[in-house]
Write an enzyme that holds these catalytic residues in place. Structure first.
Site, short mmCIF file in Angstrom:
data_model
loop_
_atom_site.label_atom_id
_atom_site.label_comp_id
_atom_site.label_asym_id
_atom_site.label_seq_id
_atom_site.Cartn_x
_atom_site.Cartn_y
_atom_site.Cartn_z
N GLU A 100 0.82 -1.21 0.00
CA GLU A 100 0.00 0.00 0.00
C GLU A 100 0.85 1.25 0.00
OE1 GLU A 100 -1.97 -1.17 3.90
OE2 GLU A 100 -1.72 0.97 4.19
N CYS A 113 3.80 8.41 0.16
CA CYS A 113 4.43 7.51 1.13
C CYS A 113 4.43 6.11 0.52
CB CYS A 113 3.62 7.55 2.42
SG CYS A 113 4.14 6.31 3.63
N CYS A 120 6.82 -7.13 6.86
CA CYS A 120 7.98 -6.60 7.59
C CYS A 120 8.35 -7.60 8.67
CB CYS A 120 7.59 -5.26 8.24
SG CYS A 120 8.94 -4.46 9.15
N CYS A 124 7.46 -4.48 15.39
CA CYS A 124 7.05 -3.41 16.31
C CYS A 124 5.62 -3.69 16.79
CB CYS A 124 7.13 -2.04 15.62
SG CYS A 124 8.81 -1.64 15.13
N CYS A 127 2.35 -1.90 15.27
CA CYS A 127 2.30 -1.72 13.81
C CYS A 127 1.60 -2.90 13.12
CB CYS A 127 3.71 -1.55 13.27
SG CYS A 127 3.76 -1.35 11.49
N LEU A 223 11.78 6.42 17.17
CA LEU A 223 12.33 6.29 18.52
C LEU A 223 11.29 5.70 19.47
CD1 LEU A 223 15.06 6.95 19.75
CD2 LEU A 223 14.26 9.25 20.23
N CYS A 341 -0.39 2.59 9.26
CA CYS A 341 0.49 1.79 8.42
C CYS A 341 0.00 0.35 8.29
CB CYS A 341 1.87 1.75 9.04
SG CYS A 341 2.43 3.35 9.53
N1 SAH Z 1 10.24 0.53 9.31
C1 SAH Z 1 10.37 1.94 9.22
C2 SAH Z 1 9.38 2.62 8.31
C3 SAH Z 1 7.96 2.15 8.32
S1 SAH Z 1 6.96 2.59 9.69
C4 SAH Z 1 10.33 2.55 10.61
O1 SAH Z 1 10.18 1.82 11.58
O2 SAH Z 1 10.53 3.74 10.73
C5 SAH Z 1 6.71 4.32 9.59
C6 SAH Z 1 6.43 4.98 10.93
O3 SAH Z 1 5.10 4.70 11.39
C7 SAH Z 1 7.35 4.49 12.03
O4 SAH Z 1 7.75 5.57 12.83
C8 SAH Z 1 6.45 3.54 12.80
O5 SAH Z 1 6.94 3.30 14.07
C9 SAH Z 1 5.14 4.27 12.74
N2 SAH Z 1 3.95 3.47 13.01
C10 SAH Z 1 3.69 2.19 12.70
N3 SAH Z 1 2.48 1.81 13.14
C11 SAH Z 1 1.94 2.88 13.73
C12 SAH Z 1 0.71 3.12 14.40
N4 SAH Z 1 -0.21 2.18 14.51
N5 SAH Z 1 0.51 4.36 14.90
C13 SAH Z 1 1.44 5.33 14.78
N6 SAH Z 1 2.62 5.17 14.17
C14 SAH Z 1 2.88 3.95 13.66
#
Ligand code: SAH
Length: 353
Positions: A100, A113, A120, A124, A127, A223, A341
Protein backbone atom coordinates in the site's frame (compact mmCIF):
# COMPACT_ATOMS: atom_id res chain seq x y z
CA UNK A 1 11.31 -25.98 -15.88
CA UNK A 2 14.21 -24.60 -17.83
CA UNK A 3 12.03 -21.77 -19.11
CA UNK A 4 11.02 -20.94 -15.58
CA UNK A 5 14.59 -20.82 -14.42
CA UNK A 6 15.46 -18.55 -17.30
CA UNK A 7 12.58 -16.27 -16.39
CA UNK A 8 13.90 -15.96 -12.87
CA UNK A 9 17.28 -14.67 -13.96
CA UNK A 10 15.86 -12.07 -16.33
CA UNK A 11 17.14 -8.63 -15.44
CA UNK A 12 14.64 -6.12 -14.16
CA UNK A 13 14.78 -3.38 -16.80
CA UNK A 14 13.24 -0.62 -14.70
CA UNK A 15 15.82 -1.15 -11.96
CA UNK A 16 18.75 -0.47 -14.32
CA UNK A 17 20.49 2.90 -14.42
CA UNK A 18 20.75 4.66 -17.77
CA UNK A 19 24.43 3.71 -17.98
CA UNK A 20 23.65 0.06 -17.33
CA UNK A 21 20.87 0.13 -19.90
CA UNK A 22 23.30 1.56 -22.46
CA UNK A 23 25.64 -1.37 -21.78
CA UNK A 24 22.73 -3.75 -22.27
CA UNK A 25 21.85 -2.15 -25.62
CA UNK A 26 25.42 -2.49 -26.80
CA UNK A 27 25.26 -6.16 -25.73
CA UNK A 28 22.15 -6.51 -27.90
CA UNK A 29 23.94 -4.86 -30.86
CA UNK A 30 21.70 -1.82 -30.57
CA UNK A 31 22.68 1.85 -30.56
CA UNK A 32 23.04 3.39 -27.13
CA UNK A 33 20.47 6.12 -27.90
CA UNK A 34 17.87 3.35 -27.66
CA UNK A 35 18.69 3.17 -23.96
CA UNK A 36 17.91 6.88 -23.65
CA UNK A 37 14.55 6.35 -25.35
CA UNK A 38 13.63 3.30 -23.28
CA UNK A 39 14.67 5.06 -20.08
CA UNK A 40 12.55 8.07 -20.94
CA UNK A 41 9.47 5.93 -21.62
CA UNK A 42 9.90 4.12 -18.32
CA UNK A 43 11.00 6.87 -15.96
CA UNK A 44 9.63 10.10 -17.49
CA UNK A 45 6.56 9.10 -19.45
CA UNK A 46 5.83 6.36 -16.91
CA UNK A 47 4.40 3.82 -19.35
CA UNK A 48 3.20 0.46 -18.10
CA UNK A 49 4.57 -1.75 -20.89
CA UNK A 50 6.59 -1.84 -24.09
CA UNK A 51 3.33 -1.62 -26.06
CA UNK A 52 3.03 2.06 -25.19
CA UNK A 53 6.53 2.94 -26.44
CA UNK A 54 5.95 4.55 -29.79
CA UNK A 55 9.41 5.15 -31.22
CA UNK A 56 10.90 1.75 -30.30
CA UNK A 57 11.06 -0.74 -33.21
CA UNK A 58 8.99 -3.90 -32.76
CA UNK A 59 12.11 -6.07 -33.07
CA UNK A 60 13.80 -4.29 -30.16
CA UNK A 61 10.66 -4.55 -28.03
CA UNK A 62 10.71 -8.28 -28.69
CA UNK A 63 14.37 -8.54 -27.67
CA UNK A 64 13.59 -6.62 -24.49
CA UNK A 65 10.66 -8.89 -23.65
CA UNK A 66 12.94 -11.89 -23.97
CA UNK A 67 15.77 -10.46 -22.00
CA UNK A 68 14.17 -8.31 -19.32
CA UNK A 69 11.43 -8.39 -16.76
CA UNK A 70 9.10 -5.34 -16.81
CA UNK A 71 7.35 -4.78 -13.48
CA UNK A 72 3.85 -3.31 -13.32
CA UNK A 73 1.49 -2.88 -10.40
CA UNK A 74 -2.18 -3.71 -10.52
CA UNK A 75 -4.39 -1.22 -8.72
CA UNK A 76 -6.74 -3.12 -6.42
CA UNK A 77 -8.38 -0.38 -4.42
CA UNK A 78 -8.25 3.39 -3.82
CA UNK A 79 -9.72 5.06 -0.76
CA UNK A 80 -10.09 8.83 -0.67
CA UNK A 81 -10.46 10.82 2.52
CA UNK A 82 -13.43 13.17 2.63
CA UNK A 83 -11.62 15.24 5.24
CA UNK A 84 -8.37 16.12 3.51
CA UNK A 85 -8.30 14.38 0.11
CA UNK A 86 -5.61 11.92 1.20
CA UNK A 87 -5.69 8.86 -1.05
CA UNK A 88 -4.67 5.40 -0.03
CA UNK A 89 -3.80 2.88 -2.74
CA UNK A 90 -3.62 -0.88 -2.54
CA UNK A 91 -1.52 -2.48 -5.29
CA UNK A 92 -0.85 -6.08 -6.25
CA UNK A 93 2.68 -6.97 -7.35
CA UNK A 94 3.25 -9.40 -10.24
CA UNK A 95 3.47 -12.37 -7.84
CA UNK A 96 0.25 -11.47 -6.03
CA UNK A 97 1.85 -9.87 -2.97
CA UNK A 98 0.18 -6.66 -1.85
CA UNK A 99 1.61 -3.26 -1.00
CA UNK A 100 0.00 0.00 0.00
CA UNK A 101 0.97 3.59 -0.67
CA UNK A 102 -0.50 6.96 0.29
CA UNK A 103 -0.84 10.30 -1.51
CA UNK A 104 -1.07 13.32 0.77
CA UNK A 105 -1.63 16.96 -0.13
CA UNK A 106 0.30 19.65 1.65
CA UNK A 107 0.58 23.38 1.01
CA UNK A 108 4.03 22.86 -0.50
CA UNK A 109 2.96 20.04 -2.82
CA UNK A 110 2.02 16.40 -3.02
CA UNK A 111 3.78 13.78 -1.01
CA UNK A 112 3.73 10.03 -1.62
CA UNK A 113 4.43 7.51 1.13
CA UNK A 114 5.68 4.21 -0.28
CA UNK A 115 6.33 0.70 1.00
CA UNK A 116 9.80 -0.83 0.78
CA UNK A 117 8.88 -4.46 1.54
CA UNK A 118 5.82 -6.70 1.29
CA UNK A 119 5.28 -7.21 5.01
CA UNK A 120 7.98 -6.60 7.59
CA UNK A 121 10.03 -8.65 10.03
CA UNK A 122 10.80 -5.97 12.60
CA UNK A 123 7.85 -6.85 14.84
CA UNK A 124 7.05 -3.41 16.31
CA UNK A 125 4.19 -4.01 18.71
CA UNK A 126 1.85 -1.22 17.56
CA UNK A 127 2.30 -1.72 13.81
CA UNK A 128 -0.11 -3.60 11.52
CA UNK A 129 2.44 -4.14 8.73
CA UNK A 130 4.46 -6.64 10.67
CA UNK A 131 1.69 -8.95 11.93
CA UNK A 132 2.20 -11.57 9.19
CA UNK A 133 5.96 -11.13 8.95
CA UNK A 134 8.04 -10.40 5.87
CA UNK A 135 6.90 -11.76 2.51
CA UNK A 136 9.70 -10.33 0.42
CA UNK A 137 11.82 -7.30 -0.42
CA UNK A 138 10.59 -4.92 -3.09
CA UNK A 139 12.74 -4.32 -6.15
CA UNK A 140 13.85 -0.75 -6.86
CA UNK A 141 11.39 -0.73 -9.78
CA UNK A 142 8.55 -1.81 -7.50
CA UNK A 143 9.25 1.12 -5.18
CA UNK A 144 9.32 3.48 -8.18
CA UNK A 145 6.16 1.88 -9.60
CA UNK A 146 4.15 3.02 -6.59
CA UNK A 147 5.08 6.65 -7.31
CA UNK A 148 4.63 6.24 -11.06
CA UNK A 149 1.20 4.59 -10.71
CA UNK A 150 -0.01 7.30 -8.32
CA UNK A 151 1.30 10.06 -10.61
CA UNK A 152 -0.61 8.55 -13.51
CA UNK A 153 -3.78 7.84 -11.54
CA UNK A 154 -3.97 11.23 -9.82
CA UNK A 155 -2.56 13.39 -12.60
CA UNK A 156 -0.55 15.21 -9.93
CA UNK A 157 3.14 15.99 -9.88
CA UNK A 158 4.68 14.35 -6.84
CA UNK A 159 7.15 16.65 -5.12
CA UNK A 160 8.02 14.68 -1.98
CA UNK A 161 8.55 11.01 -1.28
CA UNK A 162 8.67 9.36 2.12
CA UNK A 163 9.72 5.74 2.56
CA UNK A 164 7.45 5.21 5.56
CA UNK A 165 4.96 2.63 4.37
CA UNK A 166 5.15 -1.09 5.01
CA UNK A 167 8.61 -2.50 5.54
CA UNK A 168 11.98 -1.55 6.96
CA UNK A 169 13.91 0.24 4.19
CA UNK A 170 17.32 -0.42 5.76
CA UNK A 171 16.47 -4.14 5.77
CA UNK A 172 16.31 -3.84 1.95
CA UNK A 173 19.38 -1.66 1.73
CA UNK A 174 20.83 -2.32 -1.73
CA UNK A 175 17.47 -1.95 -3.44
CA UNK A 176 16.75 1.22 -1.46
CA UNK A 177 19.98 2.87 -2.62
CA UNK A 178 19.29 1.95 -6.22
CA UNK A 179 15.75 3.28 -5.88
CA UNK A 180 17.15 6.60 -4.60
CA UNK A 181 19.58 6.80 -7.52
CA UNK A 182 16.78 6.25 -10.04
CA UNK A 183 14.23 8.52 -8.36
CA UNK A 184 16.63 11.45 -8.17
CA UNK A 185 18.11 10.93 -11.64
CA UNK A 186 17.70 13.96 -13.91
CA UNK A 187 16.62 11.62 -16.71
CA UNK A 188 13.70 10.37 -14.62
CA UNK A 189 11.31 12.11 -12.22
CA UNK A 190 14.33 14.03 -10.89
CA UNK A 191 13.06 14.39 -7.34
CA UNK A 192 15.60 16.20 -5.21
CA UNK A 193 17.31 14.21 -2.45
CA UNK A 194 16.17 16.90 -0.03
CA UNK A 195 12.57 16.01 -0.81
CA UNK A 196 13.07 12.38 0.14
CA UNK A 197 12.74 10.95 3.66
CA UNK A 198 13.72 7.45 4.68
CA UNK A 199 12.36 6.16 7.98
CA UNK A 200 14.08 3.42 9.97
CA UNK A 201 13.41 1.58 13.21
CA UNK A 202 17.15 1.94 13.88
CA UNK A 203 19.41 -0.68 12.29
CA UNK A 204 22.62 0.93 13.52
CA UNK A 205 25.26 -0.50 11.11
CA UNK A 206 23.06 0.39 8.14
CA UNK A 207 22.48 3.91 9.43
CA UNK A 208 26.25 4.33 9.53
CA UNK A 209 26.63 2.90 6.06
CA UNK A 210 23.95 5.26 4.78
CA UNK A 211 25.73 8.19 6.46
CA UNK A 212 28.86 7.37 4.46
CA UNK A 213 26.88 7.69 1.22
CA UNK A 214 26.65 11.39 2.11
CA UNK A 215 23.22 11.79 0.57
CA UNK A 216 21.10 14.89 1.21
CA UNK A 217 18.01 12.86 2.13
CA UNK A 218 16.31 13.16 5.52
CA UNK A 219 16.76 10.24 7.85
CA UNK A 220 13.85 9.68 10.22
CA UNK A 221 14.42 7.46 13.22
CA UNK A 222 11.47 5.78 14.89
CA UNK A 223 12.33 6.29 18.52
CA UNK A 224 9.02 5.94 20.40
CA UNK A 225 10.68 5.56 23.81
CA UNK A 226 13.48 7.25 25.71
CA UNK A 227 14.72 4.35 27.82
CA UNK A 228 16.05 1.00 26.58
CA UNK A 229 13.63 -0.85 28.80
CA UNK A 230 10.56 0.85 27.43
CA UNK A 231 11.79 0.74 23.85
CA UNK A 232 12.32 -3.02 24.11
CA UNK A 233 8.67 -3.42 25.05
CA UNK A 234 7.55 -1.61 21.92
CA UNK A 235 10.23 -2.53 19.39
CA UNK A 236 12.16 -5.83 19.27
CA UNK A 237 15.02 -4.12 17.40
CA UNK A 238 15.86 -2.41 20.70
CA UNK A 239 17.14 -5.78 21.95
CA UNK A 240 19.87 -5.61 19.32
CA UNK A 241 20.88 -1.94 19.49
CA UNK A 242 20.89 0.23 22.58
CA UNK A 243 19.75 3.85 22.65
CA UNK A 244 23.35 4.89 23.30
CA UNK A 245 24.45 3.18 20.08
CA UNK A 246 21.52 4.74 18.23
CA UNK A 247 22.36 8.23 19.43
CA UNK A 248 25.98 7.78 18.36
CA UNK A 249 24.79 6.69 14.92
CA UNK A 250 22.60 9.81 14.70
CA UNK A 251 25.51 12.08 15.65
CA UNK A 252 27.58 10.30 13.02
CA UNK A 253 24.84 10.73 10.40
CA UNK A 254 24.73 14.47 11.02
CA UNK A 255 28.53 14.75 11.00
CA UNK A 256 28.75 12.96 7.65
CA UNK A 257 25.82 14.59 5.87
CA UNK A 258 25.00 17.85 7.67
CA UNK A 259 21.38 16.68 7.64
CA UNK A 260 19.28 17.08 10.75
CA UNK A 261 17.69 13.86 12.01
CA UNK A 262 13.94 13.56 12.48
CA UNK A 263 12.90 11.58 15.53
CA UNK A 264 9.49 9.98 15.25
CA UNK A 265 7.69 9.41 18.49
CA UNK A 266 4.27 7.78 18.45
CA UNK A 267 2.38 8.64 21.62
CA UNK A 268 0.60 5.78 23.35
CA UNK A 269 -1.63 6.66 26.27
CA UNK A 270 -0.01 5.93 29.64
CA UNK A 271 2.82 4.01 27.96
CA UNK A 272 5.20 6.72 26.71
CA UNK A 273 3.31 10.03 26.99
CA UNK A 274 3.90 11.15 30.58
CA UNK A 275 5.79 14.12 31.97
CA UNK A 276 8.63 11.79 32.91
CA UNK A 277 8.78 10.38 29.39
CA UNK A 278 9.12 13.90 27.99
CA UNK A 279 11.92 14.62 30.47
CA UNK A 280 13.79 11.45 29.59
CA UNK A 281 13.40 12.15 25.88
CA UNK A 282 14.81 15.64 26.35
CA UNK A 283 17.80 14.23 28.21
CA UNK A 284 18.37 11.61 25.53
CA UNK A 285 18.35 13.86 22.46
CA UNK A 286 19.38 17.28 23.75
CA UNK A 287 22.80 17.13 22.08
CA UNK A 288 21.37 16.15 18.69
CA UNK A 289 20.71 18.35 15.70
CA UNK A 290 17.18 17.16 15.33
CA UNK A 291 13.48 17.65 14.95
CA UNK A 292 10.85 15.64 16.81
CA UNK A 293 7.70 14.52 15.07
CA UNK A 294 5.00 13.51 17.53
CA UNK A 295 2.39 11.10 16.20
CA UNK A 296 -0.69 10.14 18.20
CA UNK A 297 -0.57 6.33 17.83
CA UNK A 298 -3.08 4.92 15.39
CA UNK A 299 -4.77 2.09 17.27
CA UNK A 300 -4.86 -1.29 15.50
CA UNK A 301 -7.45 -3.83 16.51
CA UNK A 302 -4.92 -6.63 17.13
CA UNK A 303 -3.35 -4.68 20.02
CA UNK A 304 -4.80 -2.68 22.86
CA UNK A 305 -2.69 0.44 22.52
CA UNK A 306 -4.72 3.60 22.97
CA UNK A 307 -4.05 7.02 21.48
CA UNK A 308 -2.87 9.72 23.86
CA UNK A 309 -5.35 12.45 24.57
CA UNK A 310 -4.92 15.66 22.62
CA UNK A 311 -4.05 17.50 25.83
CA UNK A 312 -1.22 15.10 26.69
CA UNK A 313 0.13 15.31 23.15
CA UNK A 314 0.23 19.09 23.32
CA UNK A 315 1.70 19.08 26.83
CA UNK A 316 4.38 16.64 25.63
CA UNK A 317 5.26 18.93 22.73
CA UNK A 318 5.34 22.01 24.95
CA UNK A 319 7.77 20.32 27.34
CA UNK A 320 10.16 19.51 24.50
CA UNK A 321 9.89 22.99 23.01
CA UNK A 322 10.55 24.59 26.41
CA UNK A 323 13.78 22.61 26.61
CA UNK A 324 14.86 24.03 23.26
CA UNK A 325 13.96 21.03 21.10
CA UNK A 326 11.99 21.66 17.92
CA UNK A 327 8.94 19.46 17.97
CA UNK A 328 5.75 19.33 15.96
CA UNK A 329 2.62 17.22 16.11
CA UNK A 330 2.12 15.29 12.90
CA UNK A 331 -1.13 16.22 11.23
CA UNK A 332 -3.17 13.09 10.96
CA UNK A 333 -3.97 12.58 7.32
CA UNK A 334 -6.88 10.48 6.15
CA UNK A 335 -8.31 9.62 9.55
CA UNK A 336 -11.51 8.40 7.93
CA UNK A 337 -9.77 5.84 5.69
CA UNK A 338 -7.65 2.86 6.82
CA UNK A 339 -5.11 5.35 8.08
CA UNK A 340 -2.46 3.49 10.04
CA UNK A 341 0.49 1.79 8.42
CA UNK A 342 -0.44 -1.49 6.85
CA UNK A 343 -4.13 -1.43 7.74
CA UNK A 344 -5.54 -1.37 4.22
CA UNK A 345 -3.30 -4.22 3.10
CA UNK A 346 -4.14 -6.13 6.24
CA UNK A 347 -7.89 -5.72 5.88
CA UNK A 348 -7.63 -6.97 2.31
CA UNK A 349 -5.53 -10.01 3.25
CA UNK A 350 -7.91 -10.89 6.07
CA UNK A 351 -10.87 -10.90 3.72
CA UNK A 352 -9.25 -13.36 1.34
CA UNK A 353 -10.93 -16.79 1.34
N1 SAH B 1 10.24 0.53 9.31
C1 SAH B 1 10.37 1.94 9.22
C2 SAH B 1 9.38 2.62 8.31
C3 SAH B 1 7.96 2.15 8.32
S1 SAH B 1 6.96 2.59 9.69
C4 SAH B 1 10.33 2.55 10.61
O1 SAH B 1 10.18 1.82 11.58
O2 SAH B 1 10.53 3.74 10.73
C5 SAH B 1 6.71 4.32 9.59
C6 SAH B 1 6.43 4.98 10.93
O3 SAH B 1 5.10 4.70 11.39
C7 SAH B 1 7.35 4.49 12.03
O4 SAH B 1 7.75 5.57 12.83
C8 SAH B 1 6.45 3.54 12.80
O5 SAH B 1 6.94 3.30 14.07
C9 SAH B 1 5.14 4.27 12.74
N2 SAH B 1 3.95 3.47 13.01
C10 SAH B 1 3.69 2.19 12.70
N3 SAH B 1 2.48 1.81 13.14
C11 SAH B 1 1.94 2.88 13.73
C12 SAH B 1 0.71 3.12 14.40
N4 SAH B 1 -0.21 2.18 14.51
N5 SAH B 1 0.51 4.36 14.90
C13 SAH B 1 1.44 5.33 14.78
N6 SAH B 1 2.62 5.17 14.17
C14 SAH B 1 2.88 3.95 13.66
Amino acid sequence: MEAEEKKDIKKDIKSLTLEELKEEMIGLSEKSFRAVQLYEWMHKKLVRSYDEMQNIPAALKEKCRERFNYTALRLIEVQESKIDGTKKYLFALADGNMVESVLMHYKHGSSVCISSQAGCRMGCRFCASTLDGLKRNLLPSEMLDQIYAITRESGERVSNVVVMGTGEPLDNYGNLLRFITLLTDENGLHISQRNLTVSTCGIVPRMRELAREKLQITLALSLHAATDEKRRELMPIANTYSLAELMEACTYYFAQTGRRITFEYSLVRDVNDTKQDAKQLTELIKGQNCHVNLIPVNPIKERDYVQSERQSVEAFRDRLVKSGITATIRREMGRDIDGACGQLRRRFLENQP
